[in-house]
Design a protein around this motif. Sequence first.
Motif, mmCIF file in Angstrom:
data_model
loop_
_atom_site.group_PDB
_atom_site.id
_atom_site.type_symbol
_atom_site.label_atom_id
_atom_site.label_comp_id
_atom_site.label_asym_id
_atom_site.label_seq_id
_atom_site.Cartn_x
_atom_site.Cartn_y
_atom_site.Cartn_z
ATOM 1 N N LEU A 219 9.082 9.721 -2.216
ATOM 2 C CA LEU A 219 8.254 8.756 -1.428
ATOM 3 C C LEU A 219 8.555 7.329 -1.624
ATOM 4 N N ASP A 220 8.955 6.930 -2.674
ATOM 5 C CA ASP A 220 9.526 5.398 -2.751
ATOM 6 C C ASP A 220 10.751 5.435 -3.514
ATOM 7 N N GLU A 221 11.823 5.590 -3.057
ATOM 8 C CA GLU A 221 13.273 5.715 -3.316
ATOM 9 C C GLU A 221 13.329 6.606 -4.484
ATOM 10 N N ALA A 222 13.386 6.123 -5.863
ATOM 11 C CA ALA A 222 13.680 7.192 -6.943
ATOM 12 C C ALA A 222 12.515 8.163 -7.449
ATOM 13 N N PHE A 223 12.724 9.196 -7.574
ATOM 14 C CA PHE A 223 11.859 10.303 -8.229
ATOM 15 C C PHE A 223 10.843 9.623 -9.101
ATOM 16 N N SER A 224 9.477 9.975 -8.958
ATOM 17 C CA SER A 224 8.681 9.272 -9.914
ATOM 18 C C SER A 224 7.539 10.188 -10.141
ATOM 19 N N ALA A 225 6.447 9.772 -11.101
ATOM 20 C CA ALA A 225 5.157 10.758 -11.092
ATOM 21 C C ALA A 225 4.514 10.745 -10.235
ATOM 22 N N GLY B 162 11.417 7.329 -17.543
ATOM 23 C CA GLY B 162 11.774 8.400 -16.577
ATOM 24 C C GLY B 162 10.943 8.789 -15.286
ATOM 25 N N LEU B 163 9.595 8.406 -15.530
ATOM 26 C CA LEU B 163 8.602 8.775 -14.578
ATOM 27 C C LEU B 163 8.027 7.585 -13.758
ATOM 28 N N LEU B 164 8.311 6.537 -14.060
ATOM 29 C CA LEU B 164 7.846 5.210 -13.239
ATOM 30 C C LEU B 164 8.869 4.293 -13.402
ATOM 31 N N PRO B 165 9.117 3.388 -12.440
ATOM 32 C CA PRO B 165 10.208 2.544 -12.445
ATOM 33 C C PRO B 165 9.918 1.187 -13.223
ATOM 34 N N ASP B 166 10.890 0.624 -13.757
ATOM 35 C CA ASP B 166 10.560 -0.762 -14.744
ATOM 36 C C ASP B 166 10.188 -1.805 -13.910
ATOM 37 N N ARG C 191 3.697 0.794 -6.835
ATOM 38 C CA ARG C 191 3.838 1.582 -5.761
ATOM 39 C C ARG C 191 3.848 3.189 -6.008
ATOM 40 N N ALA C 192 4.482 3.266 -7.258
ATOM 41 C CA ALA C 192 4.579 4.820 -7.837
ATOM 42 C C ALA C 192 3.098 5.291 -8.151
ATOM 43 N N ILE C 193 2.435 4.297 -9.114
ATOM 44 C CA ILE C 193 1.345 4.749 -9.078
ATOM 45 C C ILE C 193 0.105 4.877 -8.106
ATOM 46 N N THR C 194 0.430 4.241 -7.155
ATOM 47 C CA THR C 194 -0.311 4.258 -5.721
ATOM 48 C C THR C 194 -0.074 5.860 -5.372
ATOM 49 N N TRP C 195 1.008 6.081 -5.495
ATOM 50 C CA TRP C 195 1.521 7.418 -4.940
ATOM 51 C C TRP C 195 0.727 8.655 -5.838
ATOM 52 N N MET C 196 0.694 8.396 -7.069
ATOM 53 C CA MET C 196 -0.203 9.247 -8.050
ATOM 54 C C MET C 196 -1.427 9.539 -7.542
ATOM 55 N N PHE C 197 -2.116 8.262 -7.193
ATOM 56 C CA PHE C 197 -3.350 8.325 -6.378
ATOM 57 C C PHE C 197 -3.547 8.944 -5.354
#
Length: 216
Positions: free
Chosen positions: A156-162, A85-89, A96-102
């Motif tokens: 930030l990158d399509e679907a909502f993420s962490a 639910g918080l990171l794409p498969d 990229r989602a982790i990059t946005w976390m940083f």
Amino acid sequence: MTPTITAFERSPDRGRGLARDMRVRWALEEVGQPYEVRLVSFSEMKEPAHRRLHPFGQIPTYEEGDLVLFESGAIVFHIAERHAGLLPDNANARARAITWMFAALNTVEPPIVDLGTAALLERDKTWYAERLPVLQDRVRERLDQLSNRLGDADWLDEAFSAGDLLMVTVLRRLNASGTLEAYPNLSAYVARGEARPAYKRAFDAQLAVFTGASTR
Ligand SMILES: N[C@@H](CCC(=O)N[C@@H](CS)C(=O)NCC(=O)O)C(=O)O
């Protein structure tokens, strides 16, 4: 196993959801993981018992069986890795989602915290009036860049993420200053985050601690 997090017994933000336990609560709510909260006072946070959990004597912490974590970003990452639910498969989308976390914690949050700290603790300094516009410019520079990248996208990158979860909590730190008003797309982005049912549950839970309505 139900994790336990720590939060302020009495948050200095008076329940506005700016303390960093809010990120962890929100992440847990997004993935549907129940959790316990142990409230700590400022003096308890500096005691050896709490420092064994958090070397810097702060909140939030996260305990799950033998595992003890501190740093809100690391805790949100742990939750996002363990639950859907918080990171794409997709591997690249996940990276990229982790990059946005940083980016939220390393690039956007520092100038916002510097500005907030100056306004809170350095107002009486002789150099404050000179320093303030410098700090404000640094925040605006980041907001300009972030606003340009977000454009009219929802997240930030399509679907909502962490990455969005952390970025929204970082941007919310500017709410009281009105700075975000100059950025309609960022204001709408924060409002979209705040409209998520998981956000609302997390917000209400931390507010209940302040109002005394909390049962945990
Ligand atoms: N980088 C840490 C910062 C933690 C932090 O600053 N916590 C604040 C509450 S939001 C705190 O405990 N402040 C009290 C203190 O530092 O004495 C994180 O993201 O968890």
